[in-house]
Enzyme design. Structure first.
Site, PDB file in Angstrom:
ATOM      1  N   CYS A 156     -34.888 -56.245  13.097  1.00  0.00           N
ATOM      2  CA  CYS A 156     -33.948 -56.925  14.078  1.00  0.00           C
ATOM      3  C   CYS A 156     -34.419 -57.287  15.546  1.00  0.00           C
ATOM      4  CB  CYS A 156     -32.557 -56.195  14.203  1.00  0.00           C
ATOM      5  SG  CYS A 156     -31.516 -56.982  15.267  1.00  0.00           S
ATOM      6  N   GLU A 210     -28.021 -55.193  23.856  1.00  0.00           N
ATOM      7  CA  GLU A 210     -27.519 -56.220  24.730  1.00  0.00           C
ATOM      8  C   GLU A 210     -26.955 -55.586  26.124  1.00  0.00           C
ATOM      9  OE1 GLU A 210     -26.507 -59.531  24.379  1.00  0.00           O
ATOM     10  OE2 GLU A 210     -27.533 -59.816  22.505  1.00  0.00           O
ATOM     11  N   HIS A 244     -33.377 -57.688  18.164  1.00  0.00           N
ATOM     12  CA  HIS A 244     -32.947 -56.928  19.310  1.00  0.00           C
ATOM     13  C   HIS A 244     -33.542 -55.327  19.518  1.00  0.00           C
ATOM     14  CE1 HIS A 244     -29.688 -59.606  19.456  1.00  0.00           C
ATOM     15  NE2 HIS A 244     -29.071 -59.483  20.496  1.00  0.00           N
ATOM     16  N   CYS A 259     -34.574 -64.185  14.658  1.00  0.00           N
ATOM     17  CA  CYS A 259     -33.483 -63.471  14.244  1.00  0.00           C
ATOM     18  C   CYS A 259     -33.844 -63.220  12.761  1.00  0.00           C
ATOM     19  CB  CYS A 259     -32.326 -64.199  14.334  1.00  0.00           C
ATOM     20  SG  CYS A 259     -30.747 -63.205  13.662  1.00  0.00           S
ATOM     21  N   ASN A 260     -33.794 -61.848  12.342  1.00  0.00           N
ATOM     22  CA  ASN A 260     -34.046 -61.653  11.004  1.00  0.00           C
ATOM     23  C   ASN A 260     -32.876 -61.915  10.097  1.00  0.00           C
ATOM     24  OD1 ASN A 260     -36.720 -59.085  10.754  1.00  0.00           O
ATOM     25  ND2 ASN A 260     -35.773 -59.699  12.686  1.00  0.00           N
ATOM     26  N   ASP A 304     -31.875 -67.436  18.590  1.00  0.00           N
ATOM     27  CA  ASP A 304     -31.304 -66.039  18.124  1.00  0.00           C
ATOM     28  C   ASP A 304     -29.609 -65.685  18.275  1.00  0.00           C
ATOM     29  OD1 ASP A 304     -31.151 -63.273  17.144  1.00  0.00           O
ATOM     30  OD2 ASP A 304     -31.433 -62.438  19.067  1.00  0.00           O
ATOM     31  N   SER A 305     -28.963 -65.117  17.721  1.00  0.00           N
ATOM     32  CA  SER A 305     -27.875 -64.750  18.341  1.00  0.00           C
ATOM     33  C   SER A 305     -27.395 -64.166  19.817  1.00  0.00           C
ATOM     34  CB  SER A 305     -27.002 -63.632  17.059  1.00  0.00           C
ATOM     35  OG  SER A 305     -27.812 -62.634  17.120  1.00  0.00           O
ATOM     36  N   TYR A 308     -24.350 -61.495  14.330  1.00  0.00           N
ATOM     37  CA  TYR A 308     -24.403 -62.143  12.982  1.00  0.00           C
ATOM     38  C   TYR A 308     -24.573 -61.195  11.932  1.00  0.00           C
ATOM     39  CZ  TYR A 308     -25.909 -66.630  14.681  1.00  0.00           C
ATOM     40  OH  TYR A 308     -26.169 -67.893  15.247  1.00  0.00           O
TER      41      TYR A 308
END
Ligand code: DGL
Length: 264
Positions: free
Chosen positions: A189, A153, A191, A75-76, A11-12, A43
């Site tokens: 997403c 995050e 996240h 990661c979508n 993932d990012s 991203y």
């Protein structure tokens, strides 16, 4: 297949941990590498060309170095843009993460579904295709919520979640909904499930939140069926950013069985 060949989850940022958590529930002993492209985060605000080149390049080099048995693009944003390209380049199974529109369409009673994703994800033809295929006759309301990536995050670093970011995302959906109310929201997403509690509180008890993590974990498990796993000394967390980025995430990474870290 080498029993110690890892499953690479990419993932990012920390969003991929939501997929890893679901995977650990069904394959607790699988050797895993969790890779976060923190040098490329976020991203969602980048162009398609930039994301495709970055993801395909990194996954090619990571596959050479770590020899995974399977790669999961957790990661979508990366999946809806670069899944086909990565599959063309790598000769191992690649599992993508795409918005869970199908289960949401099966669940909605009002026929109005919200979708929260990154700016890049919500404009993808891949999402148009999923909508046409699975949500025909329903309304899909898309809302970009880049602030939720930052909030997720921050939350995992132990910092407070900015309530304005949650409110902004929910208001963006509500403003578009019209008379038939949204009763189902796709967290498109990886996240966003990290903010499940906050989003659920803001959306209210009548709105179901759907994400694809369990389905992805099941897909990975089915592709690994019959394979042997040799549990290693602990999962490896890899970052493209400075290794200090992982310092504040230490306890979180450990709680996901990631006891080693290195820079890629
Ligand atoms: N976790 C990623 C996703 O699922 C993207 C977050 C970002 O880098 O913008 O879309």
């Amino acid at each position: 297949m080498q029993p110690d060949a890892p499953i690479l989850i990419f993932d990012s940022g920390v969003g991929g941990l939501t997929v890893l958590a679901a995977l650990r529930e069904i394959l607790p002993d699988a050797p895993v590498i969790f890779a976060a492209d923190q040098a490329g985060l976020p991203y969602g605000t980048k162009s398609e060309a930039e994301i495709a080149a970055r993801v395909a390049g990194l996954l090619g080099r990571m596959s050479e170095r770590y020899r995974p048995r399977l790669v999961c693009i957790a990661c979508n944003t990366a999946s809806t843009i670069a899944l086909g390209m990565v599959r063309d380049v790598l000769e191992i199974p690649i599992v993508g993460t795409v918005p869970a529109i199908k289960p949401a369409a099966a669940l909605t009673r009002t026929g109005t579904i919200g979708l929260l994703g990154t700016e890049a994800t919500i404009r993808q033809a891949y999402v148009d295709k999923l909508e046409a295929e699975f949500a025909h006759g329903k309304r899909l309301i898309r809302q970009a919520a880049p602030g939720l990536v930052t909030a997720a995050e921050a939350k995992l670093r132990g910092e407070p979640v900015d309530p304005d970011e949650i409110a902004k995302a929910v208001a963006g959906l509500r403003e578009q909904q019209g008379r038939a109310e949204i009763d189902t929201v796709v967290l498109a997403c990886t996240h966003f499930p990290l903010l499940h509690t906050e989003l659920s509180q803001a959306l209210g008890p009548d709105v179901a939140l759907i994400d694809g993590s369990r389905g992805i974990a099941r897909r990975i498990a089915s592709l690994c069926e019959g394979q042997e796993f040799q549990a290693d000394s602990g999962g490896l967390a890899v970052t493209t950013g400075p290794l200090e980025n992982f310092a504040t995430l230490g306890a979180v990474l450990e709680s996901h069985g990631l006891t080693r870290a290195e820079r890629f």
